[in-house]
Design an enzyme around this catalytic site. Structure first.
Site, short mmCIF file in Angstrom:
data_model
loop_
_atom_site.label_atom_id
_atom_site.label_comp_id
_atom_site.label_asym_id
_atom_site.label_seq_id
_atom_site.Cartn_x
_atom_site.Cartn_y
_atom_site.Cartn_z
N ASN A 119 0.70 -1.23 -0.05
CA ASN A 119 0.21 -0.14 0.01
C ASN A 119 0.94 1.24 -0.05
O ASN A 119 0.61 2.29 -0.64
CB ASN A 119 -1.14 -0.07 1.16
N SER A 167 -6.20 9.26 -48.69
CA SER A 167 -7.54 8.30 -48.85
C SER A 167 -7.06 7.03 -49.47
O SER A 167 -6.42 7.23 -50.66
CB SER A 167 -8.69 9.05 -49.61
N ASN A 191 -5.79 14.77 -45.92
CA ASN A 191 -6.35 14.75 -44.58
C ASN A 191 -5.35 15.43 -43.57
O ASN A 191 -4.06 14.65 -43.43
CB ASN A 191 -6.85 13.37 -44.31
N LYS A 241 -4.10 2.95 -11.35
CA LYS A 241 -2.60 2.99 -11.97
C LYS A 241 -2.80 2.99 -13.61
O LYS A 241 -1.78 3.76 -14.28
CB LYS A 241 -2.04 1.75 -11.54
N THR A 266 -16.17 34.43 -34.36
CA THR A 266 -16.97 34.16 -33.36
C THR A 266 -18.11 33.28 -33.90
O THR A 266 -18.56 33.62 -35.15
CB THR A 266 -17.67 35.21 -32.34
N HIS A 267 -18.69 32.19 -33.49
CA HIS A 267 -19.61 31.27 -33.92
C HIS A 267 -19.38 30.82 -35.36
O HIS A 267 -20.29 30.58 -36.23
CB HIS A 267 -21.01 32.08 -34.23
#
Ligand code: ARG
Length: 477
Positions: free
Chosen positions: A121, A291, A299, A339, A168-169
């Site tokens: 332990n 691809s 890509n 762990k 933005t957006h």
């Protein structure tokens, strides 16, 4: 009675048992495969324990020497891979038992003294702190490498004056210097490095070693000696807390997750910028994949994978937290599961940081396209409203007046132009992206002087952290 010769060999606890464990259950309970990554930290922990045993007069000097030599040999066998093969060929619950067994094989009778006053332990808790400390420092270095690369590239693009339409957006918002964006990316990584550094420092505070199973020991273990050798600040002050506490490990997994989360945000932008629809960046062949079906494809996989790994690491943190949730104090076998989470999170985070560093080095900004689009989409409209406000118009009226000009221009399929300025009565207002950027006045803005100052501050922060990092891990600098 189960003896050391029964299978699985080298059980550390056979005395009170009449038969060996079900091999399937032993296999289910074994963490050996993952544990091999922490083997060398267990050896460091075990050597410190031997020093503590000697310090307390619990083992004779010749036994301590034999144990230390055996542990040194195990360390060499871990480095050359032979220990892993040796351990996997046998059945062990964990690497801690495997190292104990190998020491007994090498050192003979002295080997039976290694585990004096020790429980797995306190051993596991200490070993994992050593692992977290070292990998937190690696994580911090990985983040700082990225930040330094970003700072260099930001400075380059500042000199070029490259512009980009910030969004933005995902809608065109305002023109900025590309350098402001790159410096913003750098700053995220500086913060990620700081989080890692704090974890390294926390992992070096208290040594659980010598806490025993949970109550300490009746043997006069040299706890301070062992803690000092492992470069902890001090032995842990509460044995019950020390063996069951996984707070630093949770913080470590969190720092791993947060660093890759940090990497995932510019990754998202770079994926889009690399698409022909944007055409803002090109990724060198070295960082692109094709691809198997579509011959034209190119890509940006590394950046997509980083986004993906960030998701997996959120899961890792949630898993670690859920494992500890509701667990009564001290050690429970559930904790064994933390762990593997810590080990995998460390490797995923370090690998993702390295991948981001490499892939970002392969990003080529397409300056003409970025500059050409920076003023499109009415991105200077806010500056026109500001010019009206500076002349005394209220914010609401200014917003409405400029909005109406945007609507007219949009209907006519044109940009804002001098006729709009004349109509609004602000002939001197910036109409193009370059002028818009130069017109900014606030500290921290996209004005070139402010961006230059921001990059300098980022570089200072990186240099300061590079200097202090060894101390966070209690390493001599
Ligand atoms: N295999 C355990 C682990 O790696 C070791 C601790 C075992 N302690 C115990 N009381 N059974 O976490």
């Amino acid at each position: 009675m189960v003896t050391g010769r029964d299978t699985p060999e080298e059980l550390q606890w056979g005395g009170r048992f009449a038969s060996a464990p079900d091999p399937a259950l032993l296999a289910y309970g074994s963490s050996l495969g993952d544990d091999l990554f922490i083997a060398r930290y267990d050896v460091a922990c075990s050597r410190a324990h031997v020093a503590g045993l000697l310090d307390g007069g619990i083992v004779a000097p010749e036994d301590a020497l034999a144990l230390d030599a055996a542990l040194e040999q195990v360390g060499a066998e871990i480095a050359d891979g032979t220990f892993g093969a040796w351990a996997i060929a046998r059945e062990f619950e964990d690497v801690h038992g495997a190292i104990d067994a190998r020491v007994r094989e090498i050192a003979g009778p002295a080997g039976d003294r290694l585990h004096s006053g020790r429980s797995r332990n306190d051993q596991v808790a200490t070993t994992m702190l050593l692992f977290a400390r070292e990998f937190a420092l690696d994580g911090a270095r990985g983040c700082l490498d990225i930040a330094a690369l970003c700072a260099a590239r930001a400075a380059e693009e500042l000199e070029r004056g490259t512009l980009v339409a910030a969004t933005t957006h995902w809608q065109p918002a305002q023109p900025i210097l590309l350098a402001l964006w790159i410096d913003a990316v750098a700053r995220g990584f500086v913060r990620a490095a700081e989080r890692f550094a704090r974890v390294a420092s926390d992992a070096a505070r208290f040594s659980p070693l010598g806490s025993g199973a949970l109550a300490g020991s009746t043997l006069p273990l040299g706890r301070a000696k062992a803690a000092g050798l492992l470069r902890f600040d001090a032995p842990s002050p509460n044995s019950l807390d020390a063996v069951g506490d996984r707070d630093v490990l949770l913080d470590f997994v969190n720092a791993c997750m947060r660093a890759v989360l940090t990497a995932s945000r510019p990754s998202e932008e770079l994926v889009l910028w690399a698409s022909p629809a944007f055409g803002y960046v090109q990724l060198d062949d070295a960082a692109s994949t094709g691809s198997s079906l579509m011959p034209q494809k190119r890509n940006p996989d590394p950046f997509e994978l980083i986004r993906g790994k960030a998701g997996a690491l959120i899961g890792a943190y949630a898993g670690a937290a859920a494992t500890v949730k509701g667990l009564a104090l001290s050690y429970h076998r559930d904790l064994q599961e933390t762990k593997a989470i810590v080990i995998h999170a460390a490797h995923d985070a370090i690998a993702s940081l390295d991948a981001f560093h490499r892939a970002f080095g392969h990003v080529r900004f397409v300056h003409e396209t970025m500059n050409g689009r920076a003023g499109r989409g009415y991105t200077v409209a806010t500056d026109l409203a500001d010019a009206l406000i500076a002349g005394g118009t209220t914010a609401r009226d200014a917003h409405r007046a400029v909005g109406e000009r945007v609507a007219l221009a949009e209907a006519a399929g044109r940009d804002l132009d001098a006729s709009d300025l004349a109509h609004l009565g602000i002939p001197g207002a910036p109409l193009d992206a370059q002028a818009s950027v130069r017109a900014k006045r606030t500290a921290g803005s996209t004005h070139p002087d402010e961006v230059r100052a921001a990059i300098t501050a980022t570089r200072d922060a990186i240099a300061a952290l590079v200097q202090t990092l060894p101390a966070f891990g209690k390493e001599p600098s």
